[in-house]
Design an enzyme around this catalytic site. Sequence first.
Site, PDB file in Angstrom:
ATOM      1  N   ALA A 144      30.071 -67.626  12.987  1.00  0.00           N
ATOM      2  CA  ALA A 144      30.761 -66.648  12.140  1.00  0.00           C
ATOM      3  C   ALA A 144      31.290 -67.339  10.888  1.00  0.00           C
ATOM      4  O   ALA A 144      31.813 -68.453  10.944  1.00  0.00           O
ATOM      5  CB  ALA A 144      31.905 -66.008  12.913  1.00  0.00           C
ATOM      6  N   ASN A 169      33.188 -70.213  15.194  1.00  0.00           N
ATOM      7  CA  ASN A 169      33.600 -70.582  13.840  1.00  0.00           C
ATOM      8  C   ASN A 169      32.574 -71.553  13.264  1.00  0.00           C
ATOM      9  O   ASN A 169      32.494 -72.706  13.676  1.00  0.00           O
ATOM     10  CB  ASN A 169      34.994 -71.218  13.885  1.00  0.00           C
ATOM     11  CG  ASN A 169      35.469 -71.681  12.514  1.00  0.00           C
ATOM     12  OD1 ASN A 169      34.804 -71.471  11.495  1.00  0.00           O
ATOM     13  ND2 ASN A 169      36.626 -72.317  12.494  1.00  0.00           N
ATOM     14  N   CYS A 170      31.808 -71.091  12.300  1.00  0.00           N
ATOM     15  CA  CYS A 170      30.781 -71.937  11.681  1.00  0.00           C
ATOM     16  C   CYS A 170      31.372 -73.223  11.126  1.00  0.00           C
ATOM     17  O   CYS A 170      30.726 -74.277  11.171  1.00  0.00           O
ATOM     18  CB  CYS A 170      30.088 -71.142  10.575  1.00  0.00           C
ATOM     19  SG  CYS A 170      28.945 -72.103   9.558  1.00  0.00           S
ATOM     20  N   PHE A 171      32.623 -73.159  10.613  1.00  0.00           N
ATOM     21  CA  PHE A 171      33.201 -74.323   9.942  1.00  0.00           C
ATOM     22  C   PHE A 171      34.003 -75.218  10.884  1.00  0.00           C
ATOM     23  O   PHE A 171      34.668 -76.147  10.447  1.00  0.00           O
ATOM     24  CB  PHE A 171      34.043 -73.874   8.743  1.00  0.00           C
ATOM     25  CG  PHE A 171      33.201 -73.594   7.533  1.00  0.00           C
ATOM     26  CD1 PHE A 171      32.995 -74.553   6.566  1.00  0.00           C
ATOM     27  CD2 PHE A 171      32.554 -72.379   7.397  1.00  0.00           C
ATOM     28  CE1 PHE A 171      32.192 -74.319   5.479  1.00  0.00           C
ATOM     29  CE2 PHE A 171      31.739 -72.113   6.315  1.00  0.00           C
ATOM     30  CZ  PHE A 171      31.553 -73.089   5.344  1.00  0.00           C
ATOM     31  N   LYS A 173      34.058 -80.043   6.269  1.00  0.00           N
ATOM     32  CA  LYS A 173      32.831 -79.297   6.006  1.00  0.00           C
ATOM     33  C   LYS A 173      32.994 -78.483   4.732  1.00  0.00           C
ATOM     34  O   LYS A 173      33.938 -77.709   4.589  1.00  0.00           O
ATOM     35  CB  LYS A 173      32.512 -78.390   7.201  1.00  0.00           C
ATOM     36  CG  LYS A 173      31.199 -77.640   7.075  1.00  0.00           C
ATOM     37  CD  LYS A 173      30.859 -76.974   8.397  1.00  0.00           C
ATOM     38  CE  LYS A 173      29.643 -76.101   8.337  1.00  0.00           C
ATOM     39  NZ  LYS A 173      29.287 -75.529   9.643  1.00  0.00           N
TER      40      LYS A 173
END
Length: 257
Positions: free
Chosen positions: A92, A147-149, A164
């Site tokens: 996400a 959480n993509c990050f 990131k």
Amino acid sequence: MTQPASCRSEQRNSGRMVPNLALDGAEQMALDALLLEECWRSEQRSPVIRFYQWRRPTLSLGRHLRELPDRWHQLANDGQVVLVRRPSGGGAVLHAGGLTYALIWPMAPRQGKKAYAILNNCIRRGFQQLGVSLRSGDHPQDAGGFNCFARSTLADLVDEDGSKRIGSAQFWQHGHLLQHGEIPLTPPVTLWRSLFKSPPPQWHPKPPSAQEVEDALMTAFKKPWPGLEWISLPISAAERVDLQTRAPLYRVGASGL
């Protein structure tokens, strides 16, 4: 039959730049999918690049991410964030106070994640122009967490402190590549914490502007196509109608999502 606008140009050796559009999240995703489809349906098969921002804070979900925390639905019901699904994979991503890129690469190389390597090298060169040094992440690549990050894979880029900076994801169709990337610049801290229970990535001393990033990356993204002329071509009236027709497919809660 009229050739699709995304691949039609004044010369055969040309690429298309789509000017920045502030649309709602589902429309942004529908447009990227439309541009990809136009290119693989065209014999010319020209690359397309666009940078864009989002009309409202939006949480985009990778195409394989299905089980969502209850608090995300509550935040969406409260009007604090819009939920959409990307055609690309990954986790996400909160789109607010940042810059998104979408690159369509006809017949991109697939072996050994070569396309990621080539495009990440372009991004690194672009950020070097801004005085920011980046390297690839080192976590194993998978379908993506919530959480993509929260983690960085070889598809992502981190700074010297390990923060990131760019999260990227891909979608392939008929040998053509759509690569999405998000660059958080000034993300809303409270909303980020509400979604992910962690602080957003911070820039020190301050982030570059969205325009500075767009200019630097546009120059860098031209490197894989030396000698190609890039033509700025806004979306057509027919493309706008098409993307609005497709947009409901990318809203979470719609059929199939």
